[in-house]
Write an enzyme that holds these catalytic residues in place. Structure first.
Site, PDB file in Angstrom:
ATOM      1  N   GLY A   6       1.722   4.032  -4.014  1.00  0.00           N
ATOM      2  CA  GLY A   6       1.718   5.483  -4.049  1.00  0.00           C
ATOM      3  C   GLY A   6       3.090   6.064  -4.355  1.00  0.00           C
ATOM      4  N   ARG A  13       3.995   8.315  -7.878  1.00  0.00           N
ATOM      5  CA  ARG A  13       4.609   9.639  -7.940  1.00  0.00           C
ATOM      6  C   ARG A  13       5.953   9.610  -8.651  1.00  0.00           C
ATOM      7  NH1 ARG A  13       2.341   9.253  -2.822  1.00  0.00           N
ATOM      8  NH2 ARG A  13       4.303   8.529  -1.932  1.00  0.00           N
ATOM      9  N   ASP A  62      -6.766   1.682  -4.885  1.00  0.00           N
ATOM     10  CA  ASP A  62      -6.020   1.713  -3.626  1.00  0.00           C
ATOM     11  C   ASP A  62      -6.958   1.853  -2.432  1.00  0.00           C
ATOM     12  OD1 ASP A  62      -3.542   2.061  -2.012  1.00  0.00           O
ATOM     13  OD2 ASP A  62      -4.347   4.063  -1.722  1.00  0.00           O
ATOM     14  N   ASP A 109       0.831  -1.195   0.000  1.00  0.00           N
ATOM     15  CA  ASP A 109       0.000   0.000   0.000  1.00  0.00           C
ATOM     16  C   ASP A 109       0.869   1.251   0.000  1.00  0.00           C
ATOM     17  OD1 ASP A 109      -2.258   1.634   0.146  1.00  0.00           O
ATOM     18  OD2 ASP A 109      -2.217   1.646   2.322  1.00  0.00           O
ATOM     19  N   SER A 139      -3.336   8.017 -11.306  1.00  0.00           N
ATOM     20  CA  SER A 139      -4.576   7.893 -12.077  1.00  0.00           C
ATOM     21  C   SER A 139      -5.755   7.798 -11.118  1.00  0.00           C
ATOM     22  CB  SER A 139      -4.536   6.658 -12.985  1.00  0.00           C
ATOM     23  OG  SER A 139      -4.470   5.467 -12.225  1.00  0.00           O
ATOM     24  N   ASP A 190      -7.891  -0.991   0.440  1.00  0.00           N
ATOM     25  CA  ASP A 190      -7.679  -0.703   1.869  1.00  0.00           C
ATOM     26  C   ASP A 190      -8.918  -1.038   2.686  1.00  0.00           C
ATOM     27  OD1 ASP A 190      -5.140   0.209   1.379  1.00  0.00           O
ATOM     28  OD2 ASP A 190      -5.682   2.325   1.372  1.00  0.00           O
TER      29      ASP A 190
END
Length: 267
Positions: A74, A78, A91, A70, A84, A95
């Site tokens: 991210g 970046r 994501d 997780d 997107s 979670d």
């Protein structure tokens, strides 16, 4: 003919060289690196739940791997400029579903936890869904509201380390609750904690609820999961408080959104 072939070959090489690479932003959103990591998260957590009732060590390992990913998705989004909307939704949904699944496992293991786990599921899903819908309705690009009226929510979303700490603490505490059902996990003790059991008065030991007995120190030492649970408790409480404040603020924003629309129609 050789000259024509060489010109065509040169043009093809030029076009290929100008095409975006796999580790750059391109048109195949489903194949973005962070989204591939997201698919791996889903596969890992599904496998973890499939073996949750028979292989505790493997369950903890695969669930934790899914949680670690997780952070990676991210970071790579970046780094490679592969952010997107699809990836953001994937994501967040992963979670929520993963946490819900873990809380359901706890309820199956120990039926007395059904009420608190259900409350935590409701609070988690309500707060995040209200937050996402309200921020999008008000024109925000993300549900991570860094302009919230609440300093706690602003701090939570503005400081990734703080947000990560709270999220990790939640998942760790749930895994600690899962571990209490498995003696083989509770035999893992923290180094240097031998002799703690002798320091506890017998009156305290006898008054501890049955559910918490596996977390008490033994002759071998303090169970490692007990130590992890104590360390995770402050972050867990902070996260639940943030969820409640976030839900309240998001609900207020939805009402504000309706009021603005009504005022616009009257004009």
């Amino acid at each position: 003919q050789n000259i024509i072939f060489n010109l065509k070959y040169t043009n093809v090489l030029f076009l290929v060289s100008r095409m975006p690479g796999f580790f750059e932003r391109h048109d195949e959103v489903y194949l973005y690196v962070p989204n591939l990591i997201g698919y791996a998260r889903v596969a890992s957590v599904l496998y973890a739940f499939a073996i949750a009732m028979k292989s505790p060590f493997q369950f903890v390992f695969f669930y934790f791997i899914s949680f670690v990913c997780d952070e990676l998705d991210g970071r790579f989004a970046r780094k490679f400029n592969q952010t997107s909307t699809f990836g953001a939704v994937l994501d967040m949904v992963t979670d929520r579903v993963a946490t819900t699944g873990l809380l359901m496992v706890l309820a199956v293991q120990c039926p007395c936890l059904l009420a608190p786990t259900t409350f935590l599921i409701f609070l988690d899903i309500f707060s995040h869904w209200f937050q996402m819908y309200s921020t999008l309705a008000l024109g925000a690009a993300s549900h991570k509201d860094v302009k919230s009226r609440s300093w706690l929510v602003r701090t939570y979303y503005s400081h990734r380390i703080f947000m990560g700490y709270c999220c990790v603490c939640c998942e760790v505490l749930y895994l600690v609750a899962y571990a209490g059902h498995w003696p083989e996990l509770m035999t893992l003790t923290a180094p240097g904690t031998q002799g703690l059991a002798a320091l506890l008065p017998s009156q305290i030991i006898s008054s501890v609820p049955k559910l918490l007995v596996p977390y008490l120190p033994t002759a071998e030492g303090l169970p490692l999961f007990t130590l992890l649970g104590l360390a995770a408790l402050p972050g867990f409480l902070t996260k639940q408080l943030c969820n409640w404040v976030q839900l309240r603020n998001a609900a207020d924003n939805l009402i504000l959104y309706d009021n603005r629309n009504q005022a616009t129609k009257k004009q």
